[in-house]
Scaffold this active site. Structure first.
Site, mmCIF file in Angstrom:
data_model
loop_
_atom_site.group_PDB
_atom_site.id
_atom_site.type_symbol
_atom_site.label_atom_id
_atom_site.label_comp_id
_atom_site.label_asym_id
_atom_site.label_seq_id
_atom_site.Cartn_x
_atom_site.Cartn_y
_atom_site.Cartn_z
ATOM 1 N N ASP A 245 1.749 -4.330 -8.917
ATOM 2 C CA ASP A 245 0.460 -3.645 -9.016
ATOM 3 C C ASP A 245 0.028 -3.568 -10.480
ATOM 4 O O ASP A 245 0.751 -3.026 -11.313
ATOM 5 C CB ASP A 245 0.597 -2.241 -8.424
ATOM 6 C CG ASP A 245 -0.731 -1.542 -8.212
ATOM 7 O OD1 ASP A 245 -1.660 -1.759 -9.012
ATOM 8 O OD2 ASP A 245 -0.827 -0.752 -7.263
ATOM 9 N N GLY B 193 1.545 -7.117 -4.779
ATOM 10 C CA GLY B 193 0.612 -6.413 -5.637
ATOM 11 C C GLY B 193 0.095 -5.126 -5.045
ATOM 12 O O GLY B 193 0.767 -4.455 -4.252
ATOM 13 N N HIS B 194 -1.135 -4.790 -5.423
ATOM 14 C CA HIS B 194 -1.763 -3.518 -5.099
ATOM 15 C C HIS B 194 -1.954 -3.333 -3.590
ATOM 16 O O HIS B 194 -1.581 -2.312 -3.021
ATOM 17 C CB HIS B 194 -3.116 -3.471 -5.817
ATOM 18 C CG HIS B 194 -3.804 -2.148 -5.809
ATOM 19 N ND1 HIS B 194 -3.252 -1.002 -6.343
ATOM 20 C CD2 HIS B 194 -5.026 -1.792 -5.344
ATOM 21 C CE1 HIS B 194 -4.102 -0.001 -6.206
ATOM 22 N NE2 HIS B 194 -5.189 -0.447 -5.589
ATOM 23 N N PHE B 195 -2.517 -4.338 -2.926
ATOM 24 C CA PHE B 195 -2.774 -4.277 -1.487
ATOM 25 C C PHE B 195 -1.567 -4.828 -0.731
ATOM 26 O O PHE B 195 -1.625 -5.896 -0.119
ATOM 27 C CB PHE B 195 -4.038 -5.059 -1.145
ATOM 28 C CG PHE B 195 -5.318 -4.351 -1.498
ATOM 29 C CD1 PHE B 195 -5.941 -3.492 -0.607
ATOM 30 C CD2 PHE B 195 -5.915 -4.541 -2.741
ATOM 31 C CE1 PHE B 195 -7.127 -2.844 -0.927
ATOM 32 C CE2 PHE B 195 -7.097 -3.896 -3.071
ATOM 33 C CZ PHE B 195 -7.700 -3.037 -2.160
#
Length: 314
Positions: free
Chosen positions: A250, A276-278
């Site tokens: 992230d 990552g983030h999602f």
């Protein structure tokens, strides 16, 4: 051999809260009916409840899952910003007010809360106001600790509307390359990330009247950091059952933010993923079973708060 497939019915509804028409998705569980555990999903930036579509398809036959769009996001109303003379003040306090009213409107008196990104400051405000509502907590890249802020996040939080160029910096995050980058950044295999999520997010971001709410919320983000100590105190005091699933790549909320929760919730389950983030985009097959098992345990153990849950780091 016949393959048994249980696909949930998902309702797409609106309800009015404080004059704002709020859109939400709700699963109708085939198992458990009215007694099924309740899971409230709180989305992040720059998305809306559509980011949880696959999770709801995976778990909605077993749980009542409710996922609203905040004002200014997705299919909910976008009242004019008070910054430009409109009736609505886009702050995280106000998003929490609307979410609180939404929960009351639906009669949700007890639920497991899933918080992601913007969902963390909205959800933790909700939790500190109504700790009796929270049967458990799923945290997915939703930060509540100073060490969970990357240098890029700190620069973003430091922005103020009166600073030259600050608004342009925020606007640069509302573009297609930035939106796509939030989905694909940190992933090991971008081919596992469907383009639908970032394409739909950008569609909503580009609609008339959508920019100012995002500017307002960006300039209000510092209010969340100021509340970190209060949220941490709530975690220590109420020790909700907790599952923490985190994409370690992230760009905004790095891995130390995930591990920091264990200071205040030493019995929490922690699972780290190389994405990552999602994280749901490419790790749903790993995360959905974790969420399902956790919701069942948290719901059953609501009357047994001393039950050990154990830490698992992956």
């Amino acid at each position: 051999m016949a393959i048994q497939v249980v696909v949930p019915h998902i309702r797409h509804r609106h309800t009015e809260v404080d004059g704002v028409r709020v859109f939400y998705r709700e699963s109708l569980p085939a198992v458990g009916g009215d007694d099924a555990p309740v899971l409230l999903l709180l989305h992040g930036f720059p998305s809306a409840s559509h980011q949880f579509r696959r999770l709801m398809d995976a778990l909605g036959a077993h749980f009542r899952i409710v996922a609203p769009d905040y004002p200014g996001f997705g299919h909910s109303d976008v009242p004019g910003s008070s910054t430009t003379g409109g009736p609505f003040t886009y702050t995280f306090d106000r998003l929490a007010d609307i979410t609180e009213g939404f929960v009351r409107q639906l009669g949700l008196s007890r639920f497991v809360m899933y918080v992601f990104d913007f969902g963390a400051p909205v959800g933790f405000r909700l939790a500190t106001r109504h700790p009796e509502w929270i049967a458990g907590l799923v945290v997915q890249n939703g930060n509540a600790y100073e060490e969970g802020l990357s240098p890029q996040a700190r620069d973003f939080i430091a922005l103020r509307p009166e600073q030259p160029g600050a608004a342009d910096t925020v606007r640069s995050l509302l573009t297609l390359p930035a939106t796509r980058g939030q989905y694909e950044g940190g992933t090991a295999d971008p081919e596992l990330v469907a383009p639908d999520g970032w394409t739909l997010d950008q569609h909503f971001l580009d609609l008339p009247g959508r920019t100012q709410p995002q500017l307002d919320l960006a300039f209000d983000y510092h209010s969340n950091v100021a509340l970190y100590p209060r949220w941490q105190e709530w975690l220590r005091t109420h020790t909700p059952p907790a599952l923490i699933v985190w994409g370690t790549g992230d760009m905004f909320f790095p891995e130390p933010g995930a591990r920091a929760y264990l200071r205040d919730l030493p019995d929490a389950e922690l699972h780290l993923f190389g994405t990552g983030h999602f994280a749901l985009e490419d790790h749903l097959p790993q995360i959905a079973p974790l969420v399902a098992g956790f919701v069942d345990r948290a719901w059953a153990a609501a009357d047994r708060p001393g039950e050990a849950r154990g830490i698992r780091v992956r």
